[in-house]
Design an enzyme around this catalytic site. Sequence first.
Site, PDB file in Angstrom:
ATOM      1  CB  SER A  34      -0.853  -0.016   1.277  1.00  0.00           C
ATOM      2  OG  SER A  34      -1.430   1.245   1.527  1.00  0.00           O
TER       3      SER A  34
ATOM      4  CE1 TYR B  47      -4.407  -2.334   4.960  1.00  0.00           C
ATOM      5  CE2 TYR B  47      -3.328  -0.231   4.570  1.00  0.00           C
ATOM      6  CZ  TYR B  47      -3.983  -1.355   4.092  1.00  0.00           C
ATOM      7  OH  TYR B  47      -4.195  -1.495   2.735  1.00  0.00           O
TER       8      TYR B  47
END
Length: 260
Positions: free
Chosen positions: A142, A155
């Site tokens: 990401s 995350y």
Amino acid sequence: MLLNQKVAVITGSASGIGKEIAFEYAREGARVVIADLALDAARATADEINKTGGTAMGIAMDVTSEEQVDQGIAAVVAAWGSVDILVSNAGIQIISPIVDLSLEKWKKMLAIHLDGAFLTTRACMRAMIASGNGGSIIYMGSVHSHEASPLKAPYVSAKHGLIGLAKVVAKEGAKNNIRSNVICPGFVRTPLVDKQIPEQAKQFGISEADVIKNVMLKDTVDGEFTTTADVARTATFLASFPTNALTGQSIVVSHGWFMQ
Ligand code: NAD
């Protein structure tokens, strides 16, 4: 076709980004394994691909389970001979300030993203080494593999961790022609993102439109979401790249949000 007859295992591919990659790989001639939590959802996606003339099978695989991962990859090797491509893509999102985050949620995030990446990598590397054909391992990182945002501690930590794993796999895999890279997408409208828009609006005390404009897309060059097709195209490029010249790297696909 760029991936003719290659065997590609894609985790978390009954939905979102993984599903789009599965369709694109099938169009490029790959035999595609839809590995996801629920067997019926995995099979439904595989059926859709098979109806369009592709070749796909659906298997149930919780990527945090050593047993399910090892059995699932063994079943793929038994059916189709080997594994040439792994896309470690299964993932979730949890929105919370650190001070309110339970240890249980922290561990859940790290288990799905990091244990899952490790277990699927180990099983697929063993199959790639046994076949002697090498392979390509792709992690779904990401922008949060490089950048941080509030409310996303587990995350961001997990996605940064994938960069480290990919670099080690690149070094250990080279002698067997196994390449390893990370795709780092910006925000893509999938169920994972649609769920967090109201959650972030609540946490920040702003409207959902403001979350999209002033949180998610604020640092892009053009205020646009990245699409599943953008990510799938990058995944095809990495899977079909022929040499170890491109390994141990990350590619940010994000409309310019975070420039390396
Ligand atoms: P999604 O929710 O549409 O799909 C995620 C899939 O993963 C689902 O099919 C789900 O069943 C599966 N999954 C969850 N836990 C699993 C487990 N333990 N074992 C096997 N499968 C499991 O989400 P998405 O947006 O397509 O996300 C895919 C990946 O892309 C994730 O790793 C996510 O972090 C990453 N990503 C997404 C975005 C985005 O904006 N959507 C941006 C950057 C990175």
